[in-house]
Write a protein that holds these residues in place. Structure first.
Motif, PDB file in Angstrom:
ATOM      1  N   PRO A   1       0.830  -1.202   0.000  1.00  0.00           N
ATOM      2  CA  PRO A   1       0.000   0.000   0.000  1.00  0.00           C
ATOM      3  C   PRO A   1       0.867   1.257   0.000  1.00  0.00           C
ATOM      4  CG  PRO A   1      -0.043  -1.075   2.148  1.00  0.00           C
ATOM      5  CD  PRO A   1       0.675  -1.996   1.219  1.00  0.00           C
ATOM      6  N   ARG A   2       0.320   2.320  -0.547  1.00  0.00           N
ATOM      7  CA  ARG A   2       1.034   3.592  -0.648  1.00  0.00           C
ATOM      8  C   ARG A   2       1.720   3.989   0.655  1.00  0.00           C
ATOM      9  NH1 ARG A   2       1.399   7.845  -3.781  1.00  0.00           N
ATOM     10  NH2 ARG A   2       0.625   7.565  -5.885  1.00  0.00           N
ATOM     11  N   ALA A   3       1.002   3.805   1.746  1.00  0.00           N
ATOM     12  CA  ALA A   3       1.516   4.236   3.048  1.00  0.00           C
ATOM     13  C   ALA A   3       2.786   3.485   3.443  1.00  0.00           C
ATOM     14  CB  ALA A   3       0.439   4.054   4.115  1.00  0.00           C
ATOM     15  N   ALA A   4       3.004   2.315   2.834  1.00  0.00           N
ATOM     16  CA  ALA A   4       4.179   1.514   3.201  1.00  0.00           C
ATOM     17  C   ALA A   4       5.411   1.895   2.381  1.00  0.00           C
ATOM     18  CB  ALA A   4       3.865   0.028   3.005  1.00  0.00           C
ATOM     19  N   LEU A   5       5.208   2.652   1.320  1.00  0.00           N
ATOM     20  CA  LEU A   5       6.327   2.919   0.411  1.00  0.00           C
ATOM     21  C   LEU A   5       7.472   3.698   1.060  1.00  0.00           C
ATOM     22  CD1 LEU A   5       4.454   3.580  -2.964  1.00  0.00           C
ATOM     23  CD2 LEU A   5       5.102   1.412  -1.879  1.00  0.00           C
ATOM     24  N   PRO A   6       7.188   4.721   1.883  1.00  0.00           N
ATOM     25  CA  PRO A   6       8.305   5.445   2.507  1.00  0.00           C
ATOM     26  C   PRO A   6       9.192   4.547   3.364  1.00  0.00           C
ATOM     27  CG  PRO A   6       6.255   6.672   2.752  1.00  0.00           C
ATOM     28  CD  PRO A   6       5.882   5.337   2.194  1.00  0.00           C
ATOM     29  N   VAL A   7       8.611   3.520   3.928  1.00  0.00           N
ATOM     30  CA  VAL A   7       9.399   2.617   4.774  1.00  0.00           C
ATOM     31  C   VAL A   7      10.453   1.894   3.925  1.00  0.00           C
ATOM     32  CG1 VAL A   7       9.309   0.657   6.351  1.00  0.00           C
ATOM     33  CG2 VAL A   7       7.429   2.323   6.314  1.00  0.00           C
ATOM     34  N   PHE A   8      10.050   1.474   2.716  1.00  0.00           N
ATOM     35  CA  PHE A   8      11.028   0.862   1.804  1.00  0.00           C
ATOM     36  C   PHE A   8      12.030   1.909   1.326  1.00  0.00           C
ATOM     37  CE2 PHE A   8       7.462  -2.136   1.268  1.00  0.00           C
ATOM     38  CZ  PHE A   8       8.130  -3.347   1.395  1.00  0.00           C
ATOM     39  N   ARG A   9      11.506   3.080   0.973  1.00  0.00           N
ATOM     40  CA  ARG A   9      12.371   4.099   0.352  1.00  0.00           C
ATOM     41  C   ARG A   9      13.426   4.627   1.310  1.00  0.00           C
ATOM     42  NH1 ARG A   9       7.442   6.883  -2.483  1.00  0.00           N
ATOM     43  NH2 ARG A   9       7.277   5.595  -4.354  1.00  0.00           N
ATOM     44  N   ARG A  10      13.117   4.630   2.593  1.00  0.00           N
ATOM     45  CA  ARG A  10      14.093   5.107   3.566  1.00  0.00           C
ATOM     46  C   ARG A  10      15.340   4.235   3.588  1.00  0.00           C
ATOM     47  NH1 ARG A  10      10.186   5.563   7.993  1.00  0.00           N
ATOM     48  NH2 ARG A  10       8.972   7.136   6.893  1.00  0.00           N
ATOM     49  N   ARG A  11      15.190   3.014   3.115  1.00  0.00           N
ATOM     50  CA  ARG A  11      16.324   2.084   3.147  1.00  0.00           C
ATOM     51  C   ARG A  11      17.161   2.152   1.878  1.00  0.00           C
ATOM     52  NH1 ARG A  11      13.607  -3.360   5.598  1.00  0.00           N
ATOM     53  NH2 ARG A  11      15.791  -4.014   5.762  1.00  0.00           N
ATOM     54  N   MET A  12      16.758   3.007   0.928  1.00  0.00           N
ATOM     55  CA  MET A  12      17.529   3.116  -0.318  1.00  0.00           C
ATOM     56  C   MET A  12      17.989   4.544  -0.572  1.00  0.00           C
ATOM     57  SD  MET A  12      14.502   2.471  -3.115  1.00  0.00           S
ATOM     58  CE  MET A  12      13.394   1.210  -2.530  1.00  0.00           C
ATOM     59  N   GLY A  13      19.110   4.651  -1.285  1.00  0.00           N
ATOM     60  CA  GLY A  13      19.577   5.952  -1.740  1.00  0.00           C
ATOM     61  C   GLY A  13      19.468   5.964  -3.250  1.00  0.00           C
ATOM     62  N   VAL A  14      18.811   6.988  -3.783  1.00  0.00           N
ATOM     63  CA  VAL A  14      18.543   7.010  -5.214  1.00  0.00           C
ATOM     64  C   VAL A  14      19.226   8.210  -5.869  1.00  0.00           C
ATOM     65  CG1 VAL A  14      16.747   7.020  -6.986  1.00  0.00           C
ATOM     66  CG2 VAL A  14      16.310   5.929  -4.775  1.00  0.00           C
ATOM     67  N   VAL A  15      19.967   7.946  -6.928  1.00  0.00           N
ATOM     68  CA  VAL A  15      20.534   9.019  -7.746  1.00  0.00           C
ATOM     69  C   VAL A  15      19.684   9.088  -9.009  1.00  0.00           C
ATOM     70  CG1 VAL A  15      22.574   9.919  -8.908  1.00  0.00           C
ATOM     71  CG2 VAL A  15      22.837   8.458  -6.877  1.00  0.00           C
ATOM     72  N   PHE A  16      18.844  10.138  -9.093  1.00  0.00           N
ATOM     73  CA  PHE A  16      17.951  10.275 -10.238  1.00  0.00           C
ATOM     74  C   PHE A  16      18.709  10.838 -11.430  1.00  0.00           C
ATOM     75  CE2 PHE A  16      15.281  10.637  -6.449  1.00  0.00           C
ATOM     76  CZ  PHE A  16      14.293   9.710  -6.731  1.00  0.00           C
ATOM     77  N   GLN A  17      18.277  10.443 -12.608  1.00  0.00           N
ATOM     78  CA  GLN A  17      18.944  10.919 -13.818  1.00  0.00           C
ATOM     79  C   GLN A  17      18.842  12.438 -13.932  1.00  0.00           C
ATOM     80  OE1 GLN A  17      17.613   8.846 -17.314  1.00  0.00           O
ATOM     81  NE2 GLN A  17      19.556   9.166 -18.353  1.00  0.00           N
ATOM     82  N   ASP A  18      17.723  12.995 -13.463  1.00  0.00           N
ATOM     83  CA  ASP A  18      17.549  14.456 -13.514  1.00  0.00           C
ATOM     84  C   ASP A  18      17.869  15.118 -12.166  1.00  0.00           C
ATOM     85  OD1 ASP A  18      15.396  13.485 -12.129  1.00  0.00           O
ATOM     86  OD2 ASP A  18      13.862  14.374 -13.396  1.00  0.00           O
ATOM     87  N   PHE A  19      18.599  14.406 -11.324  1.00  0.00           N
ATOM     88  CA  PHE A  19      19.154  14.902 -10.042  1.00  0.00           C
ATOM     89  C   PHE A  19      18.121  15.201  -8.961  1.00  0.00           C
ATOM     90  CE2 PHE A  19      22.260  16.963 -13.232  1.00  0.00           C
ATOM     91  CZ  PHE A  19      22.887  15.752 -13.461  1.00  0.00           C
ATOM     92  N   ARG A  20      17.073  15.976  -9.329  1.00  0.00           N
ATOM     93  CA  ARG A  20      16.022  16.351  -8.359  1.00  0.00           C
ATOM     94  C   ARG A  20      16.576  17.025  -7.107  1.00  0.00           C
ATOM     95  NH1 ARG A  20      11.498  11.571  -9.033  1.00  0.00           N
ATOM     96  NH2 ARG A  20      11.983  11.211 -11.223  1.00  0.00           N
ATOM     97  N   LEU A  21      17.439  17.997  -7.330  1.00  0.00           N
ATOM     98  CA  LEU A  21      17.961  18.778  -6.213  1.00  0.00           C
ATOM     99  C   LEU A  21      16.971  19.885  -5.877  1.00  0.00           C
ATOM    100  CD1 LEU A  21      21.552  19.008  -7.674  1.00  0.00           C
ATOM    101  CD2 LEU A  21      20.841  17.610  -5.712  1.00  0.00           C
TER     102      LEU A  21
END
Ligand code: ADP
Ligand code: ADP
Length: 222
Positions: free
Chosen positions: A72-92
């Motif tokens: 579920p959507r609400a669970a996604l931040p829990v996964f994302r906190r465990r990863m570091g992502v370098v986006f192609q467009d940086f997103r600074l």
């Protein structure tokens, strides 16, 4: 244990054709992989599934040993906190200094400034931006923005690093330096997946090469 497991994963945008087809992939914890393939092969799309920006249209996706593809959507931040992502467009964030861009994930994690201020400076030094700490992204070159995006992705010491063409805007010497950074994080146990069309860098890395062609994975973790 496995950081990533894709089983029979397919994906298509909206009404379009499948751009990933029956992908099977296992990234063991602590492994280092390059994902190569021609432009349009599906590399960015595969990373979007792994960052949970998109969901598979078929098949199963597990991250850190837990089902993630239909979480579920609400669970996604829990996964994302465990990863570091370098986006192609940086997103600074253009209104924040380089220092504050890198500090942001630590602030969001609620860590006290005293315990990370030095880490942030060290990371900025590592990517050669020690002198640009107080400058905002719009004043940085493309390569400097890229290095800043990398510093931000790794400063929290995530379990999984996903990077989309992280050396696309830097010269060869800086590319090798950034590769060394990813390699040393990997030696500390971080699982690393770098999508890149730079075959030479992939070969120099000693990392396991995965290749996407027309949405199919050749030479996978299965
Ligand atoms: P790569 O990263 O290997 O260059 P992509 O994952 O960006 O490949 O693209 C794979 C395919 O999906 C390409 O045919 C591309 O045109 C298509 N594609 C990518 N993003 C979108 C989108 N947002 N909407 C529709 N098609 C897309
Ligand atoms: P998002 O994941 O937010 O859709 P993308 O990078 O996939 O971000 O796409 C950004 C924008 O460009 C979107 O509007 C997307 O539909 C469009 N786009 C990107 N690549 C393609 C493509 N190959 N074909 C059609 N539209 C695309």
């Amino acid at each position: 244990t496995e950081t990533v497991r894709l089983s029979g994963v397919s994906f298509g945008y909206a009404d379009g054709p499948d751009v990933l087809r029956d992908v099977n992939l296992i990234l063991p914890a602590g492994s280092f992989h390059f994902l190569t393939g021609p432009s349009g092969a599906g590399k960015s799309t595969l990373l979007k599934l792994l960052t949970l920006a998109r969901r598979p249209t078929a098949g199963a996706l597990a991250l850190f040993g837990e089902a993630a593809g239909e979480a579920p959507r609400a669970a996604l931040p829990v996964f994302r906190r465990r990863m570091g992502v370098v986006f192609q467009d940086f997103r600074l964030l253009d209104h924040l200094s380089a220092f504050d861009n890198v500090a942001l994930p630590l602030r969001l994690a609620g860590v006290r400034r005293e315990s990370w201020a030095e880490d942030v400076e060290e990371m900025l030094d590592w990517v050669g931006l020690g002198e640009r700490m107080n400058d905002r992204p719009p004043t940085l070159s493309g390569g400097e923005k890229q290095r800043l995006a990398i510093a931000r992705a790794v400063v929290t010491r995530p379990e999984l690093i996903l990077a989309d063409e992280p050396t696309g805007s830097v010269d060869a010497a800086m590319g090798e330096r950034l590769l060394k950074l990813f390699q040393s994080l990997n030696r500390l146990g971080t699982t690393v997946l770098i999508a890149s069309h730079d075959e030479a860098l992939a070969a120099a890395s000693g990392a396991t090469a995965l290749r996407l062609e027309g949405g199919r994975l050749l030479g996978g973790g299965t």
